[in-house]
Design an enzyme around this catalytic site. Structure first.
Site, mmCIF file in Angstrom:
data_model
loop_
_atom_site.group_PDB
_atom_site.id
_atom_site.type_symbol
_atom_site.label_atom_id
_atom_site.label_comp_id
_atom_site.label_asym_id
_atom_site.label_seq_id
_atom_site.Cartn_x
_atom_site.Cartn_y
_atom_site.Cartn_z
ATOM 1 N N GLU A 93 -10.044 61.388 -2.000
ATOM 2 C CA GLU A 93 -10.383 61.733 -3.388
ATOM 3 C C GLU A 93 -10.644 63.220 -3.429
ATOM 4 O OE1 GLU A 93 -9.979 60.032 -5.893
ATOM 5 O OE2 GLU A 93 -9.799 58.036 -5.041
ATOM 6 N N CYS A 124 -16.237 66.591 -9.935
ATOM 7 C CA CYS A 124 -14.787 66.680 -9.770
ATOM 8 C C CYS A 124 -14.078 66.398 -11.086
ATOM 9 C CB CYS A 124 -14.332 65.693 -8.705
ATOM 10 S SG CYS A 124 -14.919 64.034 -9.016
HETATM 11 P P1 NAD Z 1 -15.539 69.922 1.197
HETATM 12 O O1 NAD Z 1 -14.122 69.502 1.290
HETATM 13 O O2 NAD Z 1 -15.882 71.297 1.570
HETATM 14 O O3 NAD Z 1 -16.458 68.981 2.091
HETATM 15 C C1 NAD Z 1 -16.418 67.561 1.951
HETATM 16 C C2 NAD Z 1 -16.913 66.940 3.246
HETATM 17 O O4 NAD Z 1 -15.972 67.202 4.286
HETATM 18 C C3 NAD Z 1 -18.254 67.490 3.739
HETATM 19 O O5 NAD Z 1 -18.999 66.446 4.312
HETATM 20 C C4 NAD Z 1 -17.819 68.482 4.794
HETATM 21 O O6 NAD Z 1 -18.811 68.754 5.742
HETATM 22 C C5 NAD Z 1 -16.667 67.713 5.408
HETATM 23 N N1 NAD Z 1 -15.757 68.530 6.233
HETATM 24 C C6 NAD Z 1 -15.362 69.803 6.032
HETATM 25 N N2 NAD Z 1 -14.512 70.181 7.024
HETATM 26 C C7 NAD Z 1 -14.375 69.116 7.853
HETATM 27 C C8 NAD Z 1 -13.661 68.882 9.053
HETATM 28 N N3 NAD Z 1 -12.895 69.812 9.608
HETATM 29 N N4 NAD Z 1 -13.771 67.680 9.630
HETATM 30 C C9 NAD Z 1 -14.537 66.709 9.089
HETATM 31 N N5 NAD Z 1 -15.248 66.868 7.963
HETATM 32 C C10 NAD Z 1 -15.168 68.058 7.342
HETATM 33 O O7 NAD Z 1 -15.978 69.589 -0.324
HETATM 34 P P2 NAD Z 1 -17.382 69.866 -1.024
HETATM 35 O O8 NAD Z 1 -17.521 71.329 -1.248
HETATM 36 O O9 NAD Z 1 -18.463 69.141 -0.310
HETATM 37 O O10 NAD Z 1 -17.159 69.141 -2.448
HETATM 38 C C11 NAD Z 1 -16.532 69.745 -3.536
HETATM 39 C C12 NAD Z 1 -15.096 69.278 -3.646
HETATM 40 O O11 NAD Z 1 -15.064 67.862 -3.690
HETATM 41 C C13 NAD Z 1 -14.420 69.721 -4.929
HETATM 42 O O12 NAD Z 1 -13.103 70.119 -4.644
HETATM 43 C C14 NAD Z 1 -14.425 68.470 -5.800
HETATM 44 O O13 NAD Z 1 -13.438 68.407 -6.779
HETATM 45 C C15 NAD Z 1 -14.253 67.415 -4.764
HETATM 46 N N6 NAD Z 1 -14.731 66.131 -5.257
HETATM 47 C C16 NAD Z 1 -13.809 65.168 -5.554
HETATM 48 C C17 NAD Z 1 -14.229 63.941 -6.068
HETATM 49 C C18 NAD Z 1 -13.239 62.862 -6.399
HETATM 50 O O14 NAD Z 1 -13.654 61.716 -6.533
HETATM 51 N N7 NAD Z 1 -11.965 63.156 -6.537
HETATM 52 C C19 NAD Z 1 -15.596 63.705 -6.269
HETATM 53 C C20 NAD Z 1 -16.504 64.707 -5.931
HETATM 54 C C21 NAD Z 1 -16.056 65.919 -5.411
#
Ligand code: NAD
Length: 490
Positions: free
Chosen positions: A253, A287
């Site tokens: 997502e 999001c």
């Molecule tokens: P992010 O992608 O930076 O991080 C998400 C998660 O992934 C965190 O737990 C982070 O620590 C982890 N992560 C990062 N690098 C990783 C790796 N190499 N290996 C494993 N895990 C890793 O996102 P964010 O800043 O936490 O959230 C904001 C983003 O999320 C926005 O783009 C938003 O649109 C999206 N979002 C989408 C939805 C949806 O349902 N489509 C809902 C909420 C947020």
């Protein structure tokens, strides 16, 4: 830094059935950066190995416990979440800067999700078919996927984990959960509640800390049968690539750039109020937040004025205050990134009807609600996902152009249409390239009993929540049962 930690959740990570103390990193309170909001325990590679081994060991017995026992445990967890609403809400406000009203609403939503999947656990889990051999009993039956990695963002510290963990547990899976660092306090609280409710300790593992420590190992781990991820497109793509060899089932997502179309016959005051909530609620860090308002020319000026007035009326400030509508962003980095986008838009000469002034991070990670008028659809501010309280109005010549502009984005998460003509609303709804469409509603919001997820670059093949959750967290088996031997008629 002063410490602002009220009643503390368990310390450490939860791996292989117990809490393990680990070194911590301190995180600032987004509203008062001089204060520490939480000490996030840092897991290492061995913790990930142990977590996967424990989950693998625990999964069969958790499945054998049966759907009704699992449902009962989730029901107890839902009750505990509701009982601790204030404590859980305060934690989110402290760590990610969500206003206290938004935090309380999120706790209630997490409880609703747990209740929903408690009941869903006992729903039919297969189908009976006629066989070409009349004596053969032929059926399909779902079994759990197995061991699932749940990787969650910070913007919904309880609700997004709940909509992954509740169905995963309901359908008999064991979990390794990796939340975002700044949401790790809420993660420890939710883990403690699920364990108290009766989830077997080895079936729920929580590893926290910077992903640079162990993230790559987790997403490529051959012991994972599935990964459910919510977050940025960049990390989603990384997961897709790094998990190729182990090929777990993937639920992704990702981001959005969600349009709200306003047609000439819409109730403009209602549309403006709804759009302000959809764009600025939770400081635009959803999001599904409304990023682009696409208004047809005859009403563009008027809706612009109404939205500007609505934004003007928002109270920006201390997220603990009952009256605050918009709190700080989650981190100094987020504040800087959003402010850079705004500065670039100023340099490009865009017209601002609200916001635009840069704030100092020392005073809290605030960004004033920002509204740009008559933006060119190709401008960076309108094309990229700016994850904050920023929204742009684009003027369309007519309904057809409004639809083209709405769909002119790589994203496809949610969209809204405002019109008093429901024929037009539904017709546009069908042609909008988005996973979720609202007619006369905000682009935000998702109920637990219906599928949620994006199209195009916003998501993968598997939807979350509703009955769609069962599809991701289970796998099918087809069984033929024949009586064996000759038919004996008495
Ligand atoms: P992010 O992608 O930076 O991080 C998400 C998660 O992934 C965190 O737990 C982070 O620590 C982890 N992560 C990062 N690098 C990783 C790796 N190499 N290996 C494993 N895990 C890793 O996102 P964010 O800043 O936490 O959230 C904001 C983003 O999320 C926005 O783009 C938003 O649109 C999206 N979002 C989408 C939805 C949806 O349902 N489509 C809902 C909420 C947020």
């Amino acid at each position: 830094m002063r410490h602002a930690v009220p009643e503390s959740p368990p310390e450490g990570i939860h791996v292989a059935g117990r809490w393990r103390r680990r070194e911590t990193i301190s995180l600032p309170n987004p509203a008062l950066p001089a204060e520490v909001s939480d000490l996030c325990p840092v897991a290492d590679l061995d913790d990930v190995e142990d977590a996967v081994a424990a989950a693998t060991e625990a999964a069969p017995a958790w499945n054998e416990a049966g759907a009704f026992a699992r449902g009962e445990i989730l029901r107890r967890a839902a009750v505990l979440v509701s009982e601790r609403r204030e404590l859980l809400a305060e934690s989110m406000t402290l760590t990610v800067g969500k206003t206290i009203r938004d935090s309380r609403a999120e706790v209630s939503r997490a409880a609703a999700i747990l209740h929903h999947f408690a009941a869903e656990a006992g729903q039919p889990k297969g189908e009976v078919y006629e066989s070409s051999d009349r004596d053969t009993f032929l059926f399909t039956e779902e079994s759990p996927l197995g061991v699932v990695g749940a990787i969650t963002p910070w913007n919904f510290p309880l609700a997004i984990p709940a909509w992954k963990i509740a169905p995963a547990l309901a359908f008999g899976n064991a979990i390794i959960w990796k939340p975002a660092e700044i949401a790790s306090r809420s993660a420890r609280q939710l883990t403690a509640i699920l364990l108290e409710a009766g989830v077997p300790p080895k079936a729920l593992n929580l590893v926290t800390g910077p992903s640079s420590n162990f993230g790559d190992r987790l997403i490529a781990h051959p012991g994972l049968d599935g990964i459910t991820f919510t977050g940025s497109n960049q990390v989603g793509e990384l997961i897709r690539q790094r998990s190729v060899a182990s090929s777990p089932r993937l639920q992704l997502e990702l981001g959005g750039n969600n349009p709200a179309i306003v047609l000439a016959d819409a109730d403009l005051e209602f549309a403006a109020r709804t759009i302000v909530t959809g764009a600025m609620g939770q400081s635009g860090q959803r999001c599904t937040a409304t990023r682009r308002i696409i208004a047809v020319a005859p009403i563009a000026e008027r809706i612009g004025q109404l939205i500007a007035a609505g934004i003007e009326g928002l109270e920006v400030g201390d997220p603990r205050s009952e009256s605050s509508d918009v709190g700080p962003l989650s981190s100094a980095a987020a504040q800087a990134e959003v402010s850079d986008h705004i500065d670039q838009a100023i340099e490009e000469g865009h017209e601002f009807l609200a916001g635009g002034k840069r704030r100092r991070p020392d005073d809290g990670f605030y960004v004033d609600p920002t509204f740009l008028f008559d933006v060119d659809a190709s401008a960076a501010i309108a094309r990229e996902e700016v994850f904050g309280p920023v929204t742009s109005l684009i003027v369309a010549a007519d309904t057809d152009q409004a639809l083209d502009l709405a769909n002119d984005t790589p994203f496809g998460l949610s969209a809204a249409v405002f019109t008093e003509n429901l024929h037009d609303g539904l017709a546009l709804g069908r042609r909008l390239e988005a996973g979720v469409v609202h007619v006369n509603g905000p682009t935000t919001g998702a109920e637990p009993h219906v599928p949620f997820g994006g199209r195009k670059a916003s998501g993968g093949h598997f939807r979350e929540q509703g009955r769609a959750a069962r599809r991701f967290f289970t796998k099918d088996k087809t069984t033929y049962v024949s009586p064996g031997g000759e038919r004996k008629v008495e």
